[in-house]
Design an enzyme around this catalytic site. Structure first.
Site, PDB file in Angstrom:
ATOM      1  N   SER A  99       0.710  -1.171  -0.098  1.00 19.53           N
ATOM      2  CA  SER A  99      -0.055   0.202  -0.083  1.00 19.53           C
ATOM      3  C   SER A  99       1.097   1.290   0.052  1.00 19.53           C
ATOM      4  O   SER A  99       1.729   1.463   1.070  1.00 19.53           O
ATOM      5  CB  SER A  99      -0.824   0.075   1.224  1.00 19.53           C
ATOM      6  OG  SER A  99      -1.347   1.263   1.368  1.00 19.53           O
ATOM      7  N   HIS A 134      -1.379  -1.394  -4.109  1.00 18.92           N
ATOM      8  CA  HIS A 134      -2.532  -1.172  -3.365  1.00 18.92           C
ATOM      9  C   HIS A 134      -2.869   0.303  -3.344  1.00 18.92           C
ATOM     10  O   HIS A 134      -1.964   0.998  -2.747  1.00 18.92           O
ATOM     11  CB  HIS A 134      -2.734  -1.963  -2.138  1.00 18.92           C
ATOM     12  CG  HIS A 134      -3.794  -1.773  -1.503  1.00 18.92           C
ATOM     13  ND1 HIS A 134      -4.910  -2.525  -1.396  1.00 18.92           N
ATOM     14  CD2 HIS A 134      -4.410  -1.134  -0.238  1.00 18.92           C
ATOM     15  CE1 HIS A 134      -6.097  -2.597  -0.829  1.00 18.92           C
ATOM     16  NE2 HIS A 134      -5.519  -1.527   0.021  1.00 18.92           N
ATOM     17  N   ASP A 148      -5.078   3.207  -1.767  1.00 22.42           N
ATOM     18  CA  ASP A 148      -6.147   3.507  -0.710  1.00 22.42           C
ATOM     19  C   ASP A 148      -6.792   4.919  -0.741  1.00 22.42           C
ATOM     20  O   ASP A 148      -5.796   5.829  -0.395  1.00 22.42           O
ATOM     21  CB  ASP A 148      -5.336   3.304   0.562  1.00 22.42           C
ATOM     22  CG  ASP A 148      -5.204   2.061   1.220  1.00 22.42           C
ATOM     23  OD1 ASP A 148      -6.345   0.995   1.252  1.00 22.42           O
ATOM     24  OD2 ASP A 148      -4.095   1.727   1.583  1.00 22.42           O
ATOM     25  N   MET A 189      -9.499   7.670   0.682  1.00 20.87           N
ATOM     26  CA  MET A 189     -10.218   7.830   1.650  1.00 20.87           C
ATOM     27  C   MET A 189     -11.011   9.400   1.550  1.00 20.87           C
ATOM     28  O   MET A 189     -10.139  10.056   0.882  1.00 20.87           O
ATOM     29  CB  MET A 189      -9.367   7.843   2.883  1.00 20.87           C
ATOM     30  CG  MET A 189      -8.815   6.551   3.000  1.00 20.87           C
ATOM     31  SD  MET A 189      -7.583   6.777   4.614  1.00 20.87           S
ATOM     32  CE  MET A 189      -6.917   5.176   4.336  1.00 20.87           C
ATOM     33  N   HIS A 199      -8.579   0.555  -3.373  1.00 20.96           N
ATOM     34  CA  HIS A 199      -9.578   0.269  -2.483  1.00 20.96           C
ATOM     35  C   HIS A 199     -10.135   1.575  -1.993  1.00 20.96           C
ATOM     36  O   HIS A 199      -9.537   2.629  -1.499  1.00 20.96           O
ATOM     37  CB  HIS A 199      -8.646  -0.195  -1.103  1.00 20.96           C
ATOM     38  CG  HIS A 199      -9.162  -0.606  -0.131  1.00 20.96           C
ATOM     39  ND1 HIS A 199      -8.626  -0.567   1.083  1.00 20.96           N
ATOM     40  CD2 HIS A 199     -10.728  -0.404   0.462  1.00 20.96           C
ATOM     41  CE1 HIS A 199      -9.625  -1.002   2.140  1.00 20.96           C
ATOM     42  NE2 HIS A 199     -10.797  -0.777   1.684  1.00 20.96           N
ATOM     43  N   MET A 209     -12.452   3.738  -0.005  1.00 20.16           N
ATOM     44  CA  MET A 209     -12.953   3.870   1.305  1.00 20.16           C
ATOM     45  C   MET A 209     -13.830   5.252   1.276  1.00 20.16           C
ATOM     46  O   MET A 209     -13.496   6.295   2.100  1.00 20.16           O
ATOM     47  CB  MET A 209     -11.980   4.061   2.342  1.00 20.16           C
ATOM     48  CG  MET A 209     -11.328   2.493   2.728  1.00 20.16           C
ATOM     49  SD  MET A 209      -9.740   2.475   3.361  1.00 20.16           S
ATOM     50  CE  MET A 209      -8.659   2.898   2.112  1.00 20.16           C
ATOM     51  N   MET A 247     -10.988  -6.590   5.717  1.00 16.44           N
ATOM     52  CA  MET A 247     -10.322  -5.701   6.592  1.00 16.44           C
ATOM     53  C   MET A 247      -9.800  -6.419   7.911  1.00 16.44           C
ATOM     54  O   MET A 247     -10.862  -6.863   8.507  1.00 16.44           O
ATOM     55  CB  MET A 247     -11.098  -4.448   6.755  1.00 16.44           C
ATOM     56  CG  MET A 247     -11.158  -3.415   5.492  1.00 16.44           C
ATOM     57  SD  MET A 247      -9.700  -3.095   4.871  1.00 16.44           S
ATOM     58  CE  MET A 247      -8.674  -2.166   6.178  1.00 16.44           C
ATOM     59  N   PHE A 257      -6.318   4.115   8.524  1.00 20.12           N
ATOM     60  CA  PHE A 257      -4.979   4.621   8.880  1.00 20.12           C
ATOM     61  C   PHE A 257      -4.124   3.369   8.665  1.00 20.12           C
ATOM     62  O   PHE A 257      -4.422   2.268   8.865  1.00 20.12           O
ATOM     63  CB  PHE A 257      -4.975   4.665  10.415  1.00 20.12           C
ATOM     64  CG  PHE A 257      -5.824   6.213  10.530  1.00 20.12           C
ATOM     65  CD1 PHE A 257      -5.230   7.459  10.488  1.00 20.12           C
ATOM     66  CD2 PHE A 257      -7.056   6.054  11.249  1.00 20.12           C
ATOM     67  CE1 PHE A 257      -6.040   8.783  10.541  1.00 20.12           C
ATOM     68  CE2 PHE A 257      -7.676   7.015  11.079  1.00 20.12           C
ATOM     69  CZ  PHE A 257      -7.259   8.444  11.018  1.00 20.12           C
ATOM     70  N   GLY A 306      -0.654   1.186   9.549  1.00 22.03           N
ATOM     71  CA  GLY A 306       0.268   1.056  10.704  1.00 22.03           C
ATOM     72  C   GLY A 306      -0.485   0.503  12.247  1.00 22.03           C
ATOM     73  O   GLY A 306       0.164   0.677  13.118  1.00 22.03           O
ATOM     74  N   ASP A 361      -6.421  -6.921   4.515  1.00 21.69           N
ATOM     75  CA  ASP A 361      -5.613  -5.564   4.344  1.00 21.69           C
ATOM     76  C   ASP A 361      -5.734  -4.992   5.854  1.00 21.69           C
ATOM     77  O   ASP A 361      -6.835  -4.889   6.481  1.00 21.69           O
ATOM     78  CB  ASP A 361      -6.354  -4.894   3.693  1.00 21.69           C
ATOM     79  CG  ASP A 361      -5.858  -3.244   3.336  1.00 21.69           C
ATOM     80  OD1 ASP A 361      -4.858  -3.288   4.012  1.00 21.69           O
ATOM     81  OD2 ASP A 361      -6.802  -2.586   2.763  1.00 21.69           O
ATOM     82  N   GLY A 418      -2.453  -4.454   8.990  1.00 25.18           N
ATOM     83  CA  GLY A 418      -1.435  -4.990  10.254  1.00 25.18           C
ATOM     84  C   GLY A 418      -0.933  -6.280   9.847  1.00 25.18           C
ATOM     85  O   GLY A 418      -0.525  -7.221  10.724  1.00 25.18           O
TER      86      GLY A 418
HETATM   87  C1  DX5 Z   1      -6.232   1.160   5.782  1.00 20.96           C
HETATM   88  C2  DX5 Z   1      -5.788   0.639   4.673  1.00 20.96           C
HETATM   89  C3  DX5 Z   1      -4.785  -0.332   4.349  1.00 20.96           C
HETATM   90  C4  DX5 Z   1      -3.404   0.226   5.112  1.00 20.96           C
HETATM   91  C5  DX5 Z   1      -2.538  -0.810   5.374  1.00 20.96           C
HETATM   92  O1  DX5 Z   1      -7.551   1.798   6.018  1.00 20.96           O
HETATM   93  O2  DX5 Z   1      -6.921   0.194   3.915  1.00 20.96           O
HETATM   94  O3  DX5 Z   1      -4.465  -0.500   3.138  1.00 20.96           O
HETATM   95  O4  DX5 Z   1      -2.780   1.319   4.455  1.00 20.96           O
HETATM   96  O5  DX5 Z   1      -1.632  -0.430   6.257  1.00 20.96           O
HETATM   97  P1  DX5 Z   1      -0.716  -1.410   7.025  1.00 20.96           P
HETATM   98  O6  DX5 Z   1      -0.305  -2.472   6.313  1.00 20.96           O
HETATM   99  O7  DX5 Z   1       0.328  -0.628   7.458  1.00 20.96           O
HETATM  100  O8  DX5 Z   1      -1.806  -1.905   8.333  1.00 20.96           O
HETATM  101 ZN    ZN Z   2      -6.478  -0.706   1.812  1.00 22.38          ZN
END
Ligand code: DX5
Ligand code: ZN
Length: 216
Positions: free
Chosen positions: A8, A33, A35, A37, A66, A68, A137, A143, A145, A175, A177
């Site tokens: 990502s 990936h 993201d 938002m 993705h 969101m 998810m 977020f 991390g 997706d 952690g």
């Molecule tokens: C969270 C995103 C993820 C995120 C994953 O809303 O959809 O794709 O960037 O990040 P890590 O791998 O750091 O959890």
């Molecule tokens: Zn994502």
């Protein structure tokens, strides 16, 4: 069983996004990936069309997008035009899931649905015949991390069973952690694609980390 890593770019250094994509182009990551938002569906705003189309110009990897965002059907065509190969919407984000999936298909992209940690797998099972991908998810979206939510792999197993039962070829992506330590368990539970943000871009050697995730 498919094994794909989808780093990502949310966790990349935006001052040097081109370098991050060059690194991914030369790596074993097959997908990238993206993201998106909107500050409504999730309490955070990331980036949109300009970043996607800039990435499209410099990579032939699959742009795994993705969304969101609320009512994603408002923007599906524009994401497809900007170069998304696969468009994943959230089941919780629209009343018109079926129509949105048709719209993605019509726009020439592959279809995906994602569910948040609290949404049961049953909710997306009826859509499996129309889906190229389901994204589970494993953190609350919004977020990078965050820490992996343990029960997520039970949802993956449940989904794997439903897919096998219906004979569909839908891929399973997870997706949030994902680390080198839990990647093996995620593949074993039935995931085809692992998204990794912080683990890849927070690493001293991202290329090597991608390889480690792939072979976990
Ligand atoms: C969270 C995103 C993820 C995120 C994953 O809303 O959809 O794709 O960037 O990040 P890590 O791998 O750091 O959890
Ligand atoms: Zn994502």
């Amino acid at each position: 069983m498919t094994r794909i890593i989808s780093p990502s770019i949310l966790s990349a250094d935006f001052m040097h996004l081109g370098r991050a994509i060059d690194m991914l182009n030369a790596s074993q990551a097959e997908w990238i990936h993206i993201d998106v938002m909107d500050g409504m569906f999730v309490p955070n705003i990331s980036f949109g069309f300009p970043v996607l189309s800039a990435a499209r110009k410099v990579t032939s990897k699959v742009l795994d997008t993705h969304l969101m965002i609320v009512e994603p059907e408002r923007y599906i065509d524009r994401f497809a035009q900007a170069g998304a190969d696969l468009i994943t919407i959230h089941e919780e984000a629209t009343e018109r899931v079926e129509a949105a999936l048709q719209q993605i298909r019509k726009a020439g992209a592959r279809t995906g649905i994602s569910i948040k940690p609290a949404t049961p797998v049953d909710r997306i099972v009826p859509y499996l015949p129309q889906l190229d991908l389901v994204l589970i998810m494993s953190v609350e979206p919004g977020f990078g991390g965050q820490t992996f939510i343990e029960g997520s792999l039970d949802k993956v197993r449940q989904l794997r069973e439903a897919i096998d039962r219906t004979g569909c070829s839908t891929l399973i992506e997870i997706d949030g952690g994902i680390t080198v330590a839990n990647a093996g368990a995620a593949f074993e539970a039935g995931c085809d694609i692992l998204v990794a943000g912080n683990t890849v871009f927070g690493s001293e050697d991202p290329t090597r980390t991608i390889e480690q995730l792939l072979n976990a």
